[in-house]
Design a protein around this motif. Sequence first.
Motif, PDB file in Angstrom:
ATOM      1  N   ALA A 132      10.663   4.659  -6.531  1.00 35.58           N
ATOM      2  CA  ALA A 132       9.318   3.566  -6.297  1.00 35.58           C
ATOM      3  C   ALA A 132      10.003   2.776  -5.267  1.00 35.58           C
ATOM      4  N   ASP A 133      11.283   2.078  -5.160  1.00 37.20           N
ATOM      5  CA  ASP A 133      11.802   1.336  -3.902  1.00 37.20           C
ATOM      6  C   ASP A 133      11.645   2.067  -2.621  1.00 37.20           C
ATOM      7  N   LYS A 134      11.960   3.370  -2.704  1.00 29.86           N
ATOM      8  CA  LYS A 134      12.132   3.964  -1.381  1.00 29.86           C
ATOM      9  C   LYS A 134      10.649   4.375  -0.924  1.00 29.86           C
ATOM     10  N   MET A 135       9.716   4.688  -1.951  1.00 30.47           N
ATOM     11  CA  MET A 135       8.404   4.873  -1.697  1.00 30.47           C
ATOM     12  C   MET A 135       7.556   3.677  -0.867  1.00 30.47           C
TER      13      MET A 135
ATOM     14  N   GLN B 256       9.110   1.390   0.546  1.00 29.46           N
ATOM     15  CA  GLN B 256       9.456   1.000   1.686  1.00 29.46           C
ATOM     16  C   GLN B 256       8.628   1.878   3.009  1.00 29.46           C
ATOM     17  N   ALA B 257       8.311   3.273   2.319  1.00 32.58           N
ATOM     18  CA  ALA B 257       7.458   4.049   3.108  1.00 32.58           C
ATOM     19  C   ALA B 257       6.140   3.446   3.310  1.00 32.58           C
ATOM     20  N   HIS B 258       5.489   2.839   2.115  1.00 33.98           N
ATOM     21  CA  HIS B 258       4.140   2.391   2.308  1.00 33.98           C
ATOM     22  C   HIS B 258       4.034   1.283   3.321  1.00 33.98           C
ATOM     23  N   LYS B 259       4.960   0.401   3.101  1.00 35.95           N
ATOM     24  CA  LYS B 259       5.035  -0.688   3.925  1.00 35.95           C
ATOM     25  C   LYS B 259       5.216  -0.504   5.425  1.00 35.95           C
ATOM     26  N   LYS B 260       6.249   0.760   5.514  1.00 38.74           N
ATOM     27  CA  LYS B 260       6.296   1.026   7.044  1.00 38.74           C
ATOM     28  C   LYS B 260       4.999   1.543   7.736  1.00 38.74           C
ATOM     29  N   HIS B 261       4.098   2.285   6.916  1.00 38.05           N
ATOM     30  CA  HIS B 261       2.881   2.805   7.475  1.00 38.05           C
ATOM     31  C   HIS B 261       1.889   1.870   7.022  1.00 38.05           C
ATOM     32  N   ASP B 262       2.069   0.494   6.424  1.00 33.43           N
ATOM     33  CA  ASP B 262       0.855  -0.296   6.246  1.00 33.43           C
ATOM     34  C   ASP B 262      -0.223   0.480   5.444  1.00 33.43           C
ATOM     35  N   VAL B 263       0.195   1.141   4.352  1.00 35.57           N
ATOM     36  CA  VAL B 263      -0.629   1.749   3.381  1.00 35.57           C
ATOM     37  C   VAL B 263      -0.419   0.898   2.008  1.00 35.57           C
ATOM     38  N   ALA B 264      -1.513   0.663   1.392  1.00 31.96           N
ATOM     39  CA  ALA B 264      -1.287   0.200   0.008  1.00 31.96           C
ATOM     40  C   ALA B 264      -1.021   0.978  -1.029  1.00 31.96           C
ATOM     41  N   ALA B 265       0.112   0.575  -1.797  1.00 32.21           N
ATOM     42  CA  ALA B 265       0.618   1.395  -2.913  1.00 32.21           C
ATOM     43  C   ALA B 265      -0.121   1.702  -3.899  1.00 32.21           C
ATOM     44  N   PRO B 266      -0.201   3.096  -4.298  1.00 33.38           N
ATOM     45  CA  PRO B 266      -1.023   3.401  -5.268  1.00 33.38           C
ATOM     46  C   PRO B 266      -0.782   2.517  -6.641  1.00 33.38           C
ATOM     47  N   GLY B 267      -1.797   2.045  -7.252  1.00 32.10           N
ATOM     48  CA  GLY B 267      -1.793   1.180  -8.420  1.00 32.10           C
ATOM     49  C   GLY B 267      -0.910  -0.105  -8.477  1.00 32.10           C
ATOM     50  N   GLY B 268      -0.759  -0.571  -7.097  1.00 34.83           N
ATOM     51  CA  GLY B 268      -0.244  -1.726  -6.939  1.00 34.83           C
ATOM     52  C   GLY B 268       0.997  -2.067  -7.202  1.00 34.83           C
TER      53      GLY B 268
END
Length: 155
Positions: free
Chosen positions: A133-136, A138-150
Amino acid sequence: MNPTRRRRLLWVLGLVAAAGAATALVATALQRNIAYLYTPSEVLRGEAGGHARFRLGGMVAAGSFQRTTGSLDASFRVTDGDAQMPVKYTGILPDLFREKQAVVATGRMQGDTFVAEEILAKHDESYMPKEVADKMGQAHKKHDVAAPGGAEAAR
């Protein structure tokens, strides 16, 4: 030095040597059994380094799962949003294993393919291993994508 003191000194030295040997054996055993978690991007950047055995974490890429007919051989790709890594596994997959779901595979690299010895799949809609979850995240923040499920998805 009298014989009694000499005998005690030898006993103390023997105990210290035995404790040191036991500590070295325990440290060696722990080092062999440790498996670090890496995402596909980290593996491709070479951060997995010389670790012979490690865990690969991420999501099973959509449309990537294939099973050889009549065998237990399966192949799929694991992605972290930045990169994808091909994975091969021989065995029975967990019941909850699916595409677009979190997975942690333990195994080794063989060329450009990760050969898994064990596959773990998430157990319900809201669970993902904290490291993944932590590494995913970071990837979501890097690509400016909303994390699924918040934020609840990472708990």
